[in-house]
Design a protein around this motif. Structure first.
Motif, PDB file in Angstrom:
ATOM      1  N   ASP A 327       0.842  -1.186   0.000  1.00  0.00           N
ATOM      2  CA  ASP A 327       0.000   0.000   0.000  1.00  0.00           C
ATOM      3  C   ASP A 327       0.885   1.247   0.000  1.00  0.00           C
ATOM      4  O   ASP A 327       1.610   1.503   0.954  1.00  0.00           O
ATOM      5  CB  ASP A 327      -0.891  -0.008   1.244  1.00  0.00           C
ATOM      6  CG  ASP A 327      -1.927   1.110   1.229  1.00  0.00           C
ATOM      7  OD1 ASP A 327      -1.750   2.095   0.485  1.00  0.00           O
ATOM      8  OD2 ASP A 327      -2.912   0.995   1.988  1.00  0.00           O
ATOM      9  N   PRO A 328       0.844   2.057  -1.067  1.00  0.00           N
ATOM     10  CA  PRO A 328       1.721   3.231  -1.122  1.00  0.00           C
ATOM     11  C   PRO A 328       1.437   4.242  -0.024  1.00  0.00           C
ATOM     12  O   PRO A 328       2.322   5.013   0.348  1.00  0.00           O
ATOM     13  CB  PRO A 328       1.433   3.822  -2.511  1.00  0.00           C
ATOM     14  CG  PRO A 328       0.101   3.273  -2.906  1.00  0.00           C
ATOM     15  CD  PRO A 328       0.027   1.914  -2.280  1.00  0.00           C
ATOM     16  N   ARG A 329       0.222   4.235   0.513  1.00  0.00           N
ATOM     17  CA  ARG A 329      -0.080   5.157   1.614  1.00  0.00           C
ATOM     18  C   ARG A 329       0.756   4.814   2.848  1.00  0.00           C
ATOM     19  O   ARG A 329       1.005   5.684   3.690  1.00  0.00           O
ATOM     20  CB  ARG A 329      -1.573   5.088   1.954  1.00  0.00           C
ATOM     21  CG  ARG A 329      -2.489   5.621   0.868  1.00  0.00           C
ATOM     22  CD  ARG A 329      -3.934   5.342   1.203  1.00  0.00           C
ATOM     23  NE  ARG A 329      -4.198   3.909   1.281  1.00  0.00           N
ATOM     24  CZ  ARG A 329      -5.384   3.370   1.590  1.00  0.00           C
ATOM     25  NH1 ARG A 329      -6.404   4.170   1.879  1.00  0.00           N
ATOM     26  NH2 ARG A 329      -5.543   2.065   1.625  1.00  0.00           N
ATOM     27  N   ILE A 330       1.175   3.551   2.932  1.00  0.00           N
ATOM     28  CA  ILE A 330       2.039   3.126   4.033  1.00  0.00           C
ATOM     29  C   ILE A 330       3.504   3.258   3.655  1.00  0.00           C
ATOM     30  O   ILE A 330       4.295   3.864   4.375  1.00  0.00           O
ATOM     31  CB  ILE A 330       1.717   1.676   4.439  1.00  0.00           C
ATOM     32  CG1 ILE A 330       0.262   1.562   4.918  1.00  0.00           C
ATOM     33  CG2 ILE A 330       2.678   1.191   5.524  1.00  0.00           C
ATOM     34  CD1 ILE A 330      -0.186   0.144   5.172  1.00  0.00           C
ATOM     35  N   THR A 331       3.884   2.704   2.498  1.00  0.00           N
ATOM     36  CA  THR A 331       5.294   2.659   2.118  1.00  0.00           C
ATOM     37  C   THR A 331       5.886   4.044   1.877  1.00  0.00           C
ATOM     38  O   THR A 331       7.104   4.234   2.018  1.00  0.00           O
ATOM     39  CB  THR A 331       5.487   1.795   0.869  1.00  0.00           C
ATOM     40  OG1 THR A 331       4.663   2.304  -0.202  1.00  0.00           O
ATOM     41  CG2 THR A 331       5.084   0.349   1.147  1.00  0.00           C
ATOM     42  N   GLU A 332       5.063   5.018   1.533  1.00  0.00           N
ATOM     43  CA  GLU A 332       5.567   6.382   1.346  1.00  0.00           C
ATOM     44  C   GLU A 332       5.898   7.060   2.675  1.00  0.00           C
ATOM     45  O   GLU A 332       6.515   8.135   2.687  1.00  0.00           O
ATOM     46  CB  GLU A 332       4.539   7.238   0.606  1.00  0.00           C
ATOM     47  CG  GLU A 332       4.372   6.872  -0.867  1.00  0.00           C
ATOM     48  CD  GLU A 332       3.282   7.678  -1.535  1.00  0.00           C
ATOM     49  OE1 GLU A 332       2.615   8.482  -0.828  1.00  0.00           O
ATOM     50  OE2 GLU A 332       3.084   7.514  -2.751  1.00  0.00           O
TER      51      GLU A 332
END
Length: 368
Positions: A327-332
């Protein structure tokens, strides 16, 4: 609203966060809340046994209870009594209970291990009895196994996306004359402040061992400082309004505001590197509970399952190399093991020796 240049920077305050390490040289802080008992389930191997653990309160503690304590209790049948304390409180308790330990597992910042291990207050972990330890990045095996990291948090630039159309890529951006009165920085007692000082030294041609250029560089930051941040909810509102557009702080602190759609985002693509701190588990010498149960508890914290949950819950970076997050919302918003190459190494034992002096001088150059 921008403050007149003649006014000193404000301090946006709240109660201590987990990163507010040594408020006084005497380490007088103690646990902030009464112990919590997480009840056992009958019929399990360890039913009737009790483990005493200590870690941070607030959202950080709730995240650990949900993803480490509760599953551990369900798996083992043991009862878990949680004492709450920041790293300073954990160090104080380890020292106070040296001859009569009451805690089986401490969870604290790595500097807690570096501080207490030379005093023979924690015991070396037998990693062969903690199976998930083999999956932990070696960077987070602390002091040859006296502690082990089970999550990380990272200090870097956090910026207002309405102001910056592209992410700032250097800590030098904090000194941009265009940001007069628009920068938020950590209060001196936060470990983030020590990392900001080291970053300033490196920008000025020094480093942790040659810190004087850092103090000179910090003195020139003063016109840009809007406030010293410890109340992150209030700081989030200032970031939303554009009163603050750039900070140097732990990136996970902004999760709630980002979930509300505030124009706040961290960047880890900084030319000078980023500053990552591991939260560590350690076992005191002579602890009261079963050794195997303490090892099982740490093993749970090191598991990929627990670390995925903690990353989703509060954007804690994993130390387990098997963790996969899509999930990019997490990995970012966190640093994964494959990005550890960009982490700036900090000599934590050396920092512990000079930290109080640096705190005093940090305040002198920025508030004097």
């Amino acid at each position: 609203m921008m403050r007149p240049q003649s006014e000193p920077p404000l301090t946006v305050q709240s109660k201590l966060s987990r990163r507010d390490f040594l408020v006084t040289a005497g380490l007088a802080a103690t646990a902030a809340a009464a112990p919590t008992t997480v009840r056992a389930q009958a019929g399990k191997k360890w039913a009737g046994k009790t483990l005493h653990v200590q870690f941070w309160s607030g959202p950080e503690g709730e995240n650990i209870i949900k993803h480490v304590v509760d599953p551990f209790k369900a798996e083992t049948g043991a009862e878990v009594i949680v004492d709450y304390g920041y790293t300073s409180g954990s160090i104080a308790k380890l020292r106070a209970q040296k001859n009569d330990p009451q805690i089986d597992v401490f969870m604290m910042d790595d500097i807690g291990v570096y501080t207490t291990a030379p005093e023979s207050l924690v015991t070396k972990l037998d990693l062969s009895k903690i199976p998930n330890a083999k999956d932990i990045d070696p960077n987070f095996i602390v002091m040859d196994g006296l502690g082990i990291g089970f999550f990380t948090y990272t200090d870097s630039l956090v910026y207002n996306t309405n102001y910056f159309k592209t992410p700032p890529d250097s800590y030098e951006a904090l000194w941009d004359p265009k940001l007069k009165g628009k920068v938020g920085i950590p209060t001196s007692e936060q470990m983030d402040a020590m990392k900001l000082l080291i970053a300033a030294a490196k920008l000025a041609g020094g480093d942790q061992k040659n810190i004087e250029p850092g103090f000179k560089k910090l003195a020139t930051l003063k016109p840009n400082v809007h406030s010293f941040i410890s109340d992150f909810a209030a700081a989030g509102e200032l970031m939303k309004s554009g009163d603050i557009v750039l900070t140097f702080l732990a990136t996970y602190l902004w999760k709630e505001q980002q979930s509300k759609g505030y124009p706040i985002k961290p960047t880890f693509k900084v030319k000078e590197g980023i500053y990552t701190t591991p939260a560590c588990a350690a076992i005191p010498k002579g602890h009261p509970g079963p050794q195997e149960l303490a090892e099982l508890f740490i093993n749970r914290a090191l598991s990929a399952e627990a670390q995925v949950g903690m990353a989703q819950g509060l954007w804690y970076g994993p130390t387990n190399r098997k963790v996969k997050l899509d999930d990019p919302r997490i990995t970012e918003n966190l640093v994964m093991p494959e990005n550890f190459k960009s982490v700036v190494p900090v000599d934590v034992p050396a920092l512990a020796k000079v930290r109080q002096e640096w705190i005093t001088r940090y305040d002198q150059v920025l508030k004097g």
